[in-house]
Write a protein that holds these residues in place. Structure first.
Motif, PDB file in Angstrom:
ATOM      1  N   LEU A 269      34.697  35.462  46.742  1.00  0.00           N
ATOM      2  CA  LEU A 269      33.862  36.205  45.804  1.00  0.00           C
ATOM      3  C   LEU A 269      34.266  35.917  44.364  1.00  0.00           C
ATOM      4  O   LEU A 269      33.405  35.834  43.471  1.00  0.00           O
ATOM      5  N   ALA A 273      31.849  34.389  41.548  1.00  0.00           N
ATOM      6  CA  ALA A 273      31.682  35.066  40.257  1.00  0.00           C
ATOM      7  C   ALA A 273      31.931  34.101  39.099  1.00  0.00           C
ATOM      8  O   ALA A 273      31.228  34.136  38.081  1.00  0.00           O
ATOM      9  N   THR A 277      29.088  33.025  36.414  1.00  0.00           N
ATOM     10  CA  THR A 277      29.312  33.259  34.988  1.00  0.00           C
ATOM     11  C   THR A 277      28.900  32.055  34.163  1.00  0.00           C
ATOM     12  O   THR A 277      28.178  32.163  33.159  1.00  0.00           O
ATOM     13  N   SER A 302      26.439  43.236  34.097  1.00  0.00           N
ATOM     14  CA  SER A 302      27.466  43.409  35.133  1.00  0.00           C
ATOM     15  C   SER A 302      28.743  42.664  34.757  1.00  0.00           C
ATOM     16  O   SER A 302      29.860  43.163  34.969  1.00  0.00           O
ATOM     17  N   MET A 303      28.590  41.462  34.189  1.00  0.00           N
ATOM     18  CA  MET A 303      29.758  40.680  33.788  1.00  0.00           C
ATOM     19  C   MET A 303      30.557  41.392  32.704  1.00  0.00           C
ATOM     20  O   MET A 303      31.799  41.464  32.768  1.00  0.00           O
ATOM     21  N   GLY A 306      32.439  44.321  34.067  1.00  0.00           N
ATOM     22  CA  GLY A 306      33.627  43.836  34.770  1.00  0.00           C
ATOM     23  C   GLY A 306      34.742  43.444  33.813  1.00  0.00           C
ATOM     24  O   GLY A 306      35.920  43.718  34.069  1.00  0.00           O
TER      25      GLY A 306
END
Length: 352
Positions: A269, A273, A277, A302-303, A306
């Motif tokens: 994952l 990701a 990105t 969302s990035m 995070g």
């Protein structure tokens, strides 16, 4: 068809027969007739004003050590650096503690007034001076989020970001709703009075500056994402999918080590990701004129969340999230605004 025949045509037929304006004329008309993205500009004003106000309040106990005369980076060292970097700060004009405390209090008031949209044209300039002054006072403490905030508040001085959702809009609405005794309109034809011409020129220049400012903000965000994505592509760790592993194991960016180790334990994952990105950042400037833009904006949101949680960079993430709002259409913002409970003066101050 002769020119005399074209003059005798009815209105719609004459319009159809008239030559279409060239590209430069259409572009100038688009820039000067109607201000674009007024609600998005208001979101940028509220967002950056709120972010900087929270930032100053959070650092209030540490203000002397960060920017005041008690800072390890003394005002004399800051003035010496200003001569090399080209930056200037009002905080270095005096070494007095009372002067610094007054500047800090005025910075808090300016950020709050900018967020609320009180005399926004003048306050936006003062707010830009405040942000650049604190930024240049101690350049070694700044990061990418601070650099973006400085750029955005400087661009916002060009925009009419107080037109909607502001105290200025509320005051303007009260003024226009009050009964006013207007003089009788004269049937005299001829050139407009000087005062009316000045008003028209001011409105044209204001619209032109606002639209150019919004275009520059959008271009800045596109350049930022495109450059960041292309820079990542050049790195071997981003190409082989291990970049997220190394980022999550940096002690400097581990506000919650347990959460970072949990995220790093899912290596597949983490690799996905990392690839997403890079893909989203490179693709974003090319998707602005399609519905894919909203999908990419959601991915970027969302990035950034995070980054704020896992890496402990809420100021950077907040600055990026607010900047992304420049791409939201006004119809979406107004629809969302009607569905959220707001103070009465904000609803009353909406002008569009």
């Amino acid at each position: 068809m002769s020119a005399d025949q074209m003059r005798t045509l009815p209105g719609p037929a004459a319009d159809a027969a008239a030559p279409a304006p060239d590209l430069i004329t259409r572009a100038f008309t688009c820039l000067t007739e109607r201000p674009i993205s007024l609600h998005a500009a208001s979101v940028l004003r509220i967002g950056y004003g709120l972010l900087y106000l929270v930032f100053l309040l959070r650092e209030f106990p540490n203000r002397d050590e960060m920017w005041g005369p008690a800072s390890p980076w003394t005002p004399s060292l800051a003035r010496e650096l200003e001569g090399q970097s080209g930056w200037h700060s009002i905080l270095t004009l005096s070494d007095s503690t009372a002067y610094f405390q007054t500047c800090y209090a005025l910075a808090l008031v300016t950020a709050a007034l900018f967020m609320l949209g009180w005399h926004t044209r003048a306050i936006s300039i003062l707010f830009a001076i405040v942000v650049t002054s604190f930024h240049s006072r101690y350049l070694f403490m700044t990061d990418g989020g601070d650099n973006l905030t400085v750029l955005m508040v400087m661009y916002l001085t060009l925009t009419d970001c107080g037109r909607c959702w502001s105290l200025d809009a509320h005051r303007r609405r009260l003024r226009t709703s009050a009964p006013v005794m207007r003089p009788a309109v004269s049937a005299r034809t001829g050139p407009l009075p000087v005062r009316q011409q000045a008003v028209l020129v001011r409105r044209l220049l204001s619209t032109l500056l606002h639209n150019c400012g919004m275009f520059v903000i959008a271009a800045q965000v596109c350049i930022l994402y495109g450059a960041a994505g292309l820079y990542k592509v050049q790195g071997s760790m981003w190409r082989d999918g291990t970049a997220m592993h190394y980022v999550l194991n940096l002690d400097l960016f581990q506000p919650w080590p347990g959460l970072s180790h949990l995220a790093d334990s899912h290596q597949v994952l983490a690799a996905i990701a990392g690839y997403l990105t890079v893909l989203v950042q490179v693709a974003f400037p090319f998707a602005l004129f399609s519905r894919l833009k909203y999908v990419l904006l959601g991915a970027l949101l969302s990035m950034h969340i995070g980054i704020a949680v896992l890496l402990g960079l809420p100021e950077f993430s907040g600055a990026m999230i607010v900047a992304d709002a420049v791409f939201l259409p006004d119809r979406l913002l107004t629809r969302s605004h009607r569905g959220v409970a707001m103070p009465g003066w904000i609803h009353a101050g909406e002008t569009l």
